[in-house]
Structures are given as structure tokens and as C-alpha cells.
Design an enzyme around this catalytic site. Structure first.
Site, PDB file in Angstrom:
ATOM      1  N   ASN A  94       0.845  -1.205  -0.082  1.00  0.00           N
ATOM      2  CA  ASN A  94       0.123   0.281  -0.335  1.00  0.00           C
ATOM      3  C   ASN A  94       0.691   1.493   0.259  1.00  0.00           C
ATOM      4  O   ASN A  94       2.070   1.230  -0.065  1.00  0.00           O
ATOM      5  CB  ASN A  94      -1.060  -0.075   1.022  1.00  0.00           C
ATOM      6  CG  ASN A  94      -1.697   0.659   0.866  1.00  0.00           C
ATOM      7  OD1 ASN A  94      -2.070   1.558   0.459  1.00  0.00           O
ATOM      8  ND2 ASN A  94      -3.108  -0.339   1.199  1.00  0.00           N
ATOM      9  N   ARG A  95      -0.043   2.485   0.180  1.00  0.00           N
ATOM     10  CA  ARG A  95       0.749   3.412  -0.102  1.00  0.00           C
ATOM     11  C   ARG A  95       1.928   4.250   1.026  1.00  0.00           C
ATOM     12  O   ARG A  95       1.439   4.019   2.037  1.00  0.00           O
ATOM     13  CB  ARG A  95      -0.356   4.927  -0.413  1.00  0.00           C
ATOM     14  CG  ARG A  95      -0.976   4.104  -2.424  1.00  0.00           C
ATOM     15  CD  ARG A  95      -1.602   5.155  -2.926  1.00  0.00           C
ATOM     16  NE  ARG A  95      -1.976   4.822  -3.991  1.00  0.00           N
ATOM     17  CZ  ARG A  95      -3.069   3.835  -4.191  1.00  0.00           C
ATOM     18  NH1 ARG A  95      -3.230   2.928  -3.094  1.00  0.00           N
ATOM     19  NH2 ARG A  95      -2.824   3.262  -5.345  1.00  0.00           N
ATOM     20  N   HIS A 120       3.253   0.239  -2.185  1.00  0.00           N
ATOM     21  CA  HIS A 120       3.912  -0.845  -3.018  1.00  0.00           C
ATOM     22  C   HIS A 120       5.673  -1.568  -2.794  1.00  0.00           C
ATOM     23  O   HIS A 120       5.862  -2.475  -3.239  1.00  0.00           O
ATOM     24  CB  HIS A 120       2.943  -2.327  -4.006  1.00  0.00           C
ATOM     25  CG  HIS A 120       1.666  -2.252  -3.911  1.00  0.00           C
ATOM     26  ND1 HIS A 120       1.302  -2.234  -2.912  1.00  0.00           N
ATOM     27  CD2 HIS A 120       0.767  -2.296  -5.218  1.00  0.00           C
ATOM     28  CE1 HIS A 120       0.040  -2.249  -3.065  1.00  0.00           C
ATOM     29  NE2 HIS A 120      -0.384  -2.090  -4.180  1.00  0.00           N
ATOM     30  N   HIS A 194      -0.845 -10.263  -3.479  1.00  0.00           N
ATOM     31  CA  HIS A 194      -1.601  -9.022  -4.237  1.00  0.00           C
ATOM     32  C   HIS A 194      -2.845 -10.418  -5.176  1.00  0.00           C
ATOM     33  O   HIS A 194      -2.624  -9.392  -6.430  1.00  0.00           O
ATOM     34  CB  HIS A 194      -1.193  -8.370  -5.193  1.00  0.00           C
ATOM     35  CG  HIS A 194      -1.381  -6.508  -4.874  1.00  0.00           C
ATOM     36  ND1 HIS A 194      -2.544  -6.694  -6.792  1.00  0.00           N
ATOM     37  CD2 HIS A 194      -1.644  -5.757  -5.074  1.00  0.00           C
ATOM     38  CE1 HIS A 194      -3.251  -5.462  -6.736  1.00  0.00           C
ATOM     39  NE2 HIS A 194      -2.070  -5.291  -5.527  1.00  0.00           N
ATOM     40  N   TYR A 196      -5.316 -11.265  -7.549  1.00  0.00           N
ATOM     41  CA  TYR A 196      -6.508 -10.960  -7.981  1.00  0.00           C
ATOM     42  C   TYR A 196      -7.142 -12.303  -8.633  1.00  0.00           C
ATOM     43  O   TYR A 196      -7.219 -12.765  -8.779  1.00  0.00           O
ATOM     44  CB  TYR A 196      -6.524 -10.240  -9.444  1.00  0.00           C
ATOM     45  CG  TYR A 196      -5.732  -8.499  -9.666  1.00  0.00           C
ATOM     46  CD1 TYR A 196      -4.999  -8.491  -9.485  1.00  0.00           C
ATOM     47  CD2 TYR A 196      -6.738  -7.869 -10.436  1.00  0.00           C
ATOM     48  CE1 TYR A 196      -4.073  -7.539  -9.198  1.00  0.00           C
ATOM     49  CE2 TYR A 196      -5.660  -6.608  -9.952  1.00  0.00           C
ATOM     50  CZ  TYR A 196      -4.899  -6.202  -9.446  1.00  0.00           C
ATOM     51  OH  TYR A 196      -3.573  -4.986 -10.055  1.00  0.00           O
ATOM     52  N   ASP A 260     -10.974   0.834  -3.446  1.00  0.00           N
ATOM     53  CA  ASP A 260     -10.045   0.909  -3.699  1.00  0.00           C
ATOM     54  C   ASP A 260      -9.750   1.096  -2.203  1.00  0.00           C
ATOM     55  O   ASP A 260      -9.094   2.375  -2.191  1.00  0.00           O
ATOM     56  CB  ASP A 260      -9.600   1.577  -4.784  1.00  0.00           C
ATOM     57  CG  ASP A 260      -7.910   1.508  -4.718  1.00  0.00           C
ATOM     58  OD1 ASP A 260      -6.984   0.176  -3.693  1.00  0.00           O
ATOM     59  OD2 ASP A 260      -6.781   1.804  -5.575  1.00  0.00           O
ATOM     60  N   GLN A 297      -7.644  -4.338   2.265  1.00  0.00           N
ATOM     61  CA  GLN A 297      -7.764  -3.302   1.147  1.00  0.00           C
ATOM     62  C   GLN A 297      -8.281  -4.318   0.076  1.00  0.00           C
ATOM     63  O   GLN A 297      -8.129  -5.127  -0.362  1.00  0.00           O
ATOM     64  CB  GLN A 297      -6.190  -2.524   0.904  1.00  0.00           C
ATOM     65  CG  GLN A 297      -6.874  -2.682  -0.841  1.00  0.00           C
ATOM     66  CD  GLN A 297      -6.354  -0.821  -0.325  1.00  0.00           C
ATOM     67  OE1 GLN A 297      -6.390  -0.467   1.082  1.00  0.00           O
ATOM     68  NE2 GLN A 297      -6.627  -0.254  -1.012  1.00  0.00           N
ATOM     69  N   GLU A 325      -6.431  -7.623   0.485  1.00  0.00           N
ATOM     70  CA  GLU A 325      -5.365  -7.654   0.446  1.00  0.00           C
ATOM     71  C   GLU A 325      -4.963  -7.292   2.581  1.00  0.00           C
ATOM     72  O   GLU A 325      -5.465  -5.987   2.445  1.00  0.00           O
ATOM     73  CB  GLU A 325      -3.780  -6.341  -0.376  1.00  0.00           C
ATOM     74  CG  GLU A 325      -4.493  -6.318  -1.500  1.00  0.00           C
ATOM     75  CD  GLU A 325      -4.354  -5.468  -2.243  1.00  0.00           C
ATOM     76  OE1 GLU A 325      -2.931  -5.033  -1.702  1.00  0.00           O
ATOM     77  OE2 GLU A 325      -5.003  -4.266  -3.144  1.00  0.00           O
TER      78      GLU A 325
HETATM   79  C1  BGC Z   1      -4.124  -0.725  -4.794  1.00  0.00           C
HETATM   80  C2  BGC Z   1      -4.705   0.301  -6.388  1.00  0.00           C
HETATM   81  C3  BGC Z   1      -3.331  -0.302  -7.260  1.00  0.00           C
HETATM   82  C4  BGC Z   1      -3.233  -1.737  -7.464  1.00  0.00           C
HETATM   83  C5  BGC Z   1      -2.536  -2.493  -7.839  1.00  0.00           C
HETATM   84  C6  BGC Z   1      -3.403  -1.649  -4.995  1.00  0.00           C
HETATM   85  O1  BGC Z   1      -3.707  -2.451  -4.281  1.00  0.00           O
HETATM   86  O2  BGC Z   1      -4.462  -0.298  -4.047  1.00  0.00           O
HETATM   87  O3  BGC Z   1      -4.320   1.854  -6.086  1.00  0.00           O
HETATM   88  O4  BGC Z   1      -3.838  -0.142  -8.218  1.00  0.00           O
HETATM   89  O5  BGC Z   1      -2.739  -1.834  -6.369  1.00  0.00           O
HETATM   90  O6  BGC Z   1      -1.447  -2.047  -8.774  1.00  0.00           O
END
Ligand code: BGC
Length: 360
Positions: A94-95, A120, A194, A196, A260, A297, A325
């Protein structure tokens, strides 16, 4: 069997682990791919490049297997352009706002790889490194132990961090992930997976009709660069409320950009708790997510736009998959009131998450 073709072939159906060559990295090192089969015939394929789960075959209500994770057939596609498909992300998933944080009076600067922010783990996070791998089989199932030494200063983070991630494909049809880390200097740590998911099968339409429950009464409100403002807001009477099951697409149009967001899990105490459940009504597949972490997340694949051509040549369009996540809250190093993400020397980072599959 060693194969230099790099094809993502399904396993043999026999319980156990097989290892093949997945491909070569630009520096000449080899990445392997491991096929794990449990004693119900569920199959996970995992490469030691980025610890990526490239494929996860789970049964539907009739026992028919489908691959429920997005990804690529070939290593070179992961090397070229992957939005973290199936990868381990860290050192900080995350950020982090502005790529900056202070610890013990020292300011650290990380890569800004997402607009003004760090995302990330940076430019070469844990999703882009080669892990040491060792497979195993025991009475609980089959698994892969991955280890990596993230050196002091890597991507701007302080301290040598020794990381161990253990994937276990259990005989209860769970993919469990155990994360541990130790450091020699105080450092933020927030490692996650991560994946999907699309419970109808990767590349088989979007996930908007899949029903989601999240055990969270609040979420972290974010600014327009997806950095938490610090406010934990009640989900009640909003499209963010998944305390009872809702189709992902039911209210997504009312959420700017799509989901998100980091959900603040209820009753967090560091032990394993149910975080989320997803049901796919046609195949009957269900996935439960349990975790020791305080947040999750929920990302509804908003930035997918058909440009990633995945397994079997299928283009992944917007909302082709969702991520859950399990993690600490975004930008925690800059929010002293959020649960701490600082790992100290002599202490151990632990995170345990289970993705449990069934069908009805
Ligand atoms: C984030 C998104 C991001 C994605 C892939 C996610 O974990 O929350 O904002 O675009 O990852 O990059």
C-alpha cells in the site's frame, strides 16, 4: 521434469510438488515454478519470482476446476508489465504519503512510484525479486517456503530485513500464507499478497456479480491520491457497507473510481479472524478470507483496462478481478494513531492469512 518452454501447464493431479524452470531473468538467473497439488486435486502454481501465485485451480459445485486468479502464462509477461498479479508485496504494501516517513528523528525517503506517493515497496519491491525457495509436503498439505534478505537501504528502507513467506496449500482447500520478518534496525513492515481473484474463473467476465461480505464497520477515508486523511468512517448507510452480503457491482457506480479502500476489521486483536467472504452464484464457489491483520484493502480492479493480456490470451478488462489484501492501514508510518507497523530489532513480524475455498 525441467522444461525450458516456460508454459504454465496444469499439474498432474497427484498430490505433491513438482518444480520446473519458469524462465530467465534479464541478469541470467533462473526463476522456477512449483506446482502444488493437495489431496483433493486443488492446484496452486507459484514462482519464486515475486512469490507470485500464477494459477489457483479450485472446484465449483460440480467439482469442476477453474483457475480463479488473474495472471500470465509466461515469466516475460510478469517482467514486462504486471499490476502486482498474485505477488507478495512489501516491504510496505500500500501507500506511504510522499514516499517519506520519520523514525527516531531521522527522515527516510522512498521511491515515488505512484504519483506523489510510494506504493507496494517501490520500484523493485518484493514482487520483483527472486526468492530462495524450498518446497515441502506434510500431513497438512503441500507448500513452498520462500526467503529473501532485503538489504539495509533497499528502496530507501532502513535495516536488513530477513523475510520468510510460507505458502501452504492445505488438504482443507485453503491457501494459507504465513509471513515472518526480522530486522537489525527499526523499520516499517507491511507485507501482503496481491492476488486478483475471479471466482467464475480468470478471464471469464467481470466480478461485479460476485457477492462480498467484509467484517468491517469502518474504513480509512482517503484523499484524491488514496492517502488516508486519518478519519475512520462508519460504513453505515453508504455504498461502502459490506457487513451483510452485497454484489460488488450493486453500488460501485456511487463510489468515485470504484472500490480501492482499506477496511478497518472489527474486533481486531491479532488472532486469526474472518475478514471477508465472496460468493459466486453461478459456479457456487465461495472464498473466505481469515487474517491476523487489522485491515484489508478491497480493490475492485478499477485500473485494469484490457491492456494486460493474461493466461490463454484473455484480456483483463476493468473489474476482471478483485483483491482482498490483508494488511495494516495505508500510510501507517505517518499516522501515529494507527496500529504500529514499526518492527524493532529483536522482535518478529508475524502475519497469517488464509484464503479458504469451497463450493455449494
Ligand atoms: C491498490 C491500487 C493499485 C493496485 C495495483 C492496489 O493494492 O490499492 O490502488 O492500483 O494495487 O497497482
Amino acid at each position: 521434469m525441467l522444461c525450458s518452454c516456460g508454459n504454465n501447464k496444469p499439474g498432474t493431479g497427484k498430490p505433491g510438488v513438482t518444480k520446473e524452470l519458469f524462465g530467465k531473468l534479464p541478469d541470467g538467473r533462473s526463476a522456477d515454478i512449483y506446482t502444488l497439488v493437495n489431496n483433493h486435486g486443488m492446484i496452486a502454481r507459484i514462482t519464486n519470482y515475486g512469490g507470485i501465485v500464477t494459477s489457483l485451480m479450485t472446484p465449483d459445485k460440480n467439482g469442476k476446476l477453474a483457475d480463479v486468479v488473474l495472471g500470465y502464462d509466461r515469466l516475460e509477461d510478469y517482467l514486462k508489465d504486471s499490476p502486482y498479479f498474485g505477488a507478495i508485496v512489501g516491504r510496505y504494501g500500500n501507500r506511504i504519503a510522499g514516499g517519506k516517513f520519520s523514525l527516531d528523528g531521522v527522515e527516510y525517503t522512498l521511491a515515488r512510484n505512484n504519483g506523489p506517493n510510494h506504493l507496494h515497496g517501490g520500484i523493485r519491491g518484493f514482487d520483483k525479486v527472486l526468492w530462495d525457495a524450498e518446497s515441502f509436503q506434510n500431513e497438512t498439505g503441500v507448500g513452498l517456503k520462500l526467503t529473501y534478505l532485503s538489504k539495509d537501504g533497499e528502496e530507501g528502507y532502513p535495516g536488513n530485513l530477513r523475510v520468510t513467506v510460507i505458502y501452504n496449500l492445505t488438504n482443507k482447500n485453503e491457501l494459507s500464507i504465513s509471513y515472518e520478518a526480522e530486522t537489525d534496525k527499526a523499520t516499517p513492515v507491511n507485507i501482503t499478497h496481491h492476488g486478483y481473484f475471479n471466482l467464475a474463473g480468470a478471464g471469464n467476465g467481470d466480478i461485479l456479480g460476485q457477492e462480498l461480505t467484509i467484517n468491517a464497520g469502518r474504513y480509512t477515508v482517503v484523499d484524491n491520491t488514496l492517502i488516508p486523511t486519518g478519519e475512520l468512517r462508519d460504513v453505515k448507510n453508504t455504498p461502502m457497507d459490506f457487513l451483510s452480503p452485497h454484489k460488488i457491482g450493486e453500488r460501485i457506480g456511487q463510489v468515485d473510481g470504484g472500490y480501492d479502500h482499506n477496511y478497518v476489521l472489527d474486533n481486531w486483536d491479532g488472532t486469526l479472524h474472518m475478514a471477508a467472504i465472496v460468493d459466486e452464484p453461478v459456479s457456487g464457489r465461495m472464498m473466505e478470507v481469515l487474517t491476523t491483520e487489522p485491515g484489508v484493502q478491497f480493490y475492485s480492479g478499477n485500473f485494469l483496462n484490457g491492456s494486460n493480456i493474461g493466461k490463454g490470451g484473455k484480456a483483463y478488462q476493468k473489474h476482471a478481478g478483485f483483491c482482498l489484501e490483508t494488511q495494516h492501514f495505508p500510510d501507517s508510518p505517518n499516522h501515529p494513531d494507527f496500529p504500529s507497523v514499526i518492527l524493532l530489532p529483536g522482535k518478529k513480524y508475524h502475519h497469517f492469512t488464509v484464503y479458504r475455498f469451497s463450493a455449494k
